[in-house]
Design an enzyme around this catalytic site. Sequence first.
Site, PDB file in Angstrom:
ATOM      1  N   GLY A   1      69.850  68.902   3.095  1.00  0.00           N
ATOM      2  CA  GLY A   1      70.215  69.863   4.060  1.00  0.00           C
ATOM      3  C   GLY A   1      69.908  71.255   3.704  1.00  0.00           C
ATOM      4  O   GLY A   1      68.787  71.706   3.675  1.00  0.00           O
ATOM      5  N   GLU A   2      70.971  72.038   3.820  1.00  0.00           N
ATOM      6  CA  GLU A   2      70.633  73.503   3.505  1.00  0.00           C
ATOM      7  C   GLU A   2      69.792  74.277   4.791  1.00  0.00           C
ATOM      8  O   GLU A   2      68.845  74.831   4.606  1.00  0.00           O
ATOM      9  CB  GLU A   2      69.844  74.062   2.024  1.00  0.00           C
ATOM     10  CG  GLU A   2      70.786  73.800   0.814  1.00  0.00           C
ATOM     11  CD  GLU A   2      70.145  74.144  -0.519  1.00  0.00           C
ATOM     12  OE1 GLU A   2      70.600  75.407  -0.757  1.00  0.00           O
ATOM     13  OE2 GLU A   2      69.071  73.819  -0.580  1.00  0.00           O
ATOM     14  N   HIS A   3      70.505  73.716   5.750  1.00  0.00           N
ATOM     15  CA  HIS A   3      69.798  74.223   7.002  1.00  0.00           C
ATOM     16  C   HIS A   3      70.826  74.198   8.254  1.00  0.00           C
ATOM     17  O   HIS A   3      71.836  73.403   7.979  1.00  0.00           O
ATOM     18  CB  HIS A   3      68.536  73.710   7.553  1.00  0.00           C
ATOM     19  CG  HIS A   3      68.458  72.196   7.662  1.00  0.00           C
ATOM     20  ND1 HIS A   3      68.108  71.364   6.751  1.00  0.00           N
ATOM     21  CD2 HIS A   3      68.911  71.673   8.901  1.00  0.00           C
ATOM     22  CE1 HIS A   3      68.300  69.908   7.334  1.00  0.00           C
ATOM     23  NE2 HIS A   3      68.795  70.305   8.339  1.00  0.00           N
ATOM     24  N   ALA A   4      70.415  74.775   9.138  1.00  0.00           N
ATOM     25  CA  ALA A   4      71.445  74.573  10.642  1.00  0.00           C
ATOM     26  C   ALA A   4      70.119  74.281  11.564  1.00  0.00           C
ATOM     27  O   ALA A   4      69.222  74.811  11.417  1.00  0.00           O
ATOM     28  CB  ALA A   4      71.917  75.871  10.730  1.00  0.00           C
TER      29      ALA A   4
ATOM     30  N   GLY B   1      74.756  73.137   7.250  1.00  0.00           N
ATOM     31  CA  GLY B   1      75.154  71.896   6.655  1.00  0.00           C
ATOM     32  C   GLY B   1      74.343  71.690   5.249  1.00  0.00           C
ATOM     33  O   GLY B   1      73.192  72.035   5.120  1.00  0.00           O
TER      34      GLY B   1
END
Length: 315
Positions: free
Chosen positions: A226-229, A274
């Site tokens: 994840g580590e993104h929107a 997220g």
Amino acid sequence: MTKPFIHPNALCESGQVGEGTRIWAFAHVLPGARIGRDCNVCDHVFVENDVIVGDRVTLKCGVQLWDGLRLEDDVFIGPNATFTNDIFPRSKEYPEAFGQTVVRKGASIGANATILPGITIGARAMVGAGAVVTRSVPPNAVVVGNPAKIVGYVDTADHGRAEAPVAPVAVEAVHQTSVRDVTLHHLKNVADMRGSLSVGEFGRDIPFDVKRYFLVYDVPSVEIRGEHAHRSCKQFLIAVKGSVHVVADDGASREQFLLDKPWLGLYLPPMTWGIQYRYSPDAVLLVLASQHYDSADYIRDYDEFLGMTRDPLKP
């Protein structure tokens, strides 16, 4: 504001020290170093030339800041924390350029931690005492151990474990969370002597039309995903096997969820940062998405995401 205080037993050769900063006994600051305002430089700290220290930074006793280090505002460095700037050091041999290490705003590094060169410690991250950090740390992450691993996220409410329904046939339920528009879903669940079944209907239980799915599995437990929107894509997450910890962040509130039941789903609306981490060895995460893959829909930089949440008109 007041002029910087330099202890009589300190050696400060730099003329770039901000107002209100205090440099205590036996500290040594070389001429090229830049230190901001209201910093506290404790005893036996050494600061080399190519070092930039922001405002309100605390450097506890026994810290050495080597060439290539950048500390942003409000950083805390604990006693005897060790920075490095050469991945393959040799006596009397010098690289063309030292690896640049950046500690972002508000991050903390615990006593005796070791930070390898060329990495970034994200904003408000927390490095535990004695940790050996070998790669970059995401914003807000808490890392410990050797090598350092993520064990949590700061200022994150923990939703905890969802208990199985008492009745053999669970009534579907939707629970609001502290994160804007993020909802936790208890899907229909039927269990009897023949086995168990969980079911959800698109457009009803899943709150959007699904155009894509993907499965995440065989993830080493030390890894994070994840580590993104997303700008406009909606997602629905179900751990169909094993367990996964999920962090949802709207830029103002952050909450952590444990997905460890196939009847438990988490809805992530657009503009939600997220993170998935702490996968169990057998984990299989099903992600349902409202859009086909579009790389332009991703926001991968947390600072950019924060800027967009504070200015919703920004493209």
